[in-house]
Motif scaffolding. Structure first.
Motif, PDB file in Angstrom:
ATOM      1  N   LYS A   1       1.843   7.206  -6.513  1.00  0.00           N
ATOM      2  CA  LYS A   1       0.883   8.287  -6.747  1.00  0.00           C
ATOM      3  C   LYS A   1       1.543   9.645  -6.527  1.00  0.00           C
ATOM      4  CE  LYS A   1      -3.232   5.595  -5.494  1.00  0.00           C
ATOM      5  NZ  LYS A   1      -4.344   5.450  -4.525  1.00  0.00           N
TER       6      LYS A   1
ATOM      7  N   ASP B   1       0.832  -1.214   0.000  1.00  0.00           N
ATOM      8  CA  ASP B   1       0.000   0.000   0.000  1.00  0.00           C
ATOM      9  C   ASP B   1       0.861   1.255   0.000  1.00  0.00           C
ATOM     10  OD1 ASP B   1      -2.289  -1.524  -0.001  1.00  0.00           O
ATOM     11  OD2 ASP B   1      -2.664  -1.324   2.152  1.00  0.00           O
TER      12      ASP B   1
ATOM     13  N   GLN C   1       1.175   4.187  -2.782  1.00  0.00           N
ATOM     14  CA  GLN C   1       0.988   5.593  -2.440  1.00  0.00           C
ATOM     15  C   GLN C   1       2.183   6.430  -2.885  1.00  0.00           C
ATOM     16  OE1 GLN C   1      -1.733   7.017  -1.294  1.00  0.00           O
ATOM     17  NE2 GLN C   1      -0.758   9.020  -1.306  1.00  0.00           N
TER      18      GLN C   1
END
Length: 226
Positions: free
Chosen positions: A217, A210, A214
């Motif tokens: 992004k 995760d 992130q």
């Protein structure tokens, strides 16, 4: 002149002590018998860091200092620590050769390559958690380098501890993300150097993946704003 293993280990231990103190831990170098709980009386860890109900047993090693006897010692120590809630074992490897790209490297993975491989890592985690951890960490580390480059963070060396610390200092990652990454790096070191651990869970791998997603992004946003 080459730096001795003992000197490298001592310098890394001092750096770790500073990092833990900055996080509010009380640090004990080479703790005495009085500083050790009963289940660790037969061991002499390099350092203990305590904060509230948390305690971290820390060992710093270089590849040159890892003999078969020291590997068995560390294995037994890790197993003793894992049996006690609130206690965590951290093995930190210090090797200057890890701080540069090896000659065989053809450059770091890029965003699209990392994204595809993260999905493979998720699938791998269900049946082969140790392999998934090693693979996920490599992808997370590539993501860290990518976001550091796109955020303009000056990185003087590629040591993963240093890289994670720089990004939390610059505010690119949060303190909670920093802690997840450091925990994952500790587990990665344990597995990569042939030690057993029961601390690898589906949740711990998912958290690492995760964070890598992130970071990608953040990297996309930074790249688009340039």
């Amino acid at each position: 002149m080459a730096t001795s293993s003992a000197t490298l280990e001592r310098e890394r231990l001092l750096q770790l002590a500073e990092e833990y103190r900055n996080q509010g831990y009380e640090v004990y170098f080479h703790p005495s018998l009085e500083d050790l709980p009963n289940f660790l009386k037969n061991y002499r860890p390099d350092m203990i860091a305590r904060r509230g109900n948390e305690a971290v047993i820390i060992e710093v090693k270089s590849r040159r200092s890892l003999s078969s006897s020291s590997r068995q010692y560390l294995q037994n120590l890790a197993q003793s620590v894992e049996q006690h809630p609130g206690w965590r074992f951290e093995l930190v490897m210090t090797n200057p050769e890890d701080a540069v790209y090896p000659p065989e490297a053809e450059g770091s993975l890029q965003s699209s390559e990392i994204e595809t491989r993260l999905q493979i890592a998720r699938q791998l985690a269900t049946q082969h958690p140790e392999s998934a951890l090693l693979y996920s960490w490599s992808l997370a580390e590539a993501s860290l380098r990518l976001v550091a480059e796109n955020e303009g963070v000056i990185v003087q060396k590629l040591d993963p501890h240093y890289l994670v610390k720089q990004l939390v200092t610059e505010g690119v990652i949060s303190r909670s993300e920093y802690q997840v990454l450091m925990n994952a790096l500790s587990l990665r070191n344990v597995v990569a150097h042939g030690f057993k651990t029961v601390q690898i869970t589906q949740e711990s791998i998912d958290q690492l993946i995760d964070i890598a997603e992130q970071l990608l992004k953040i990297s996309h946003i930074s790249a688009e704003s340039d």
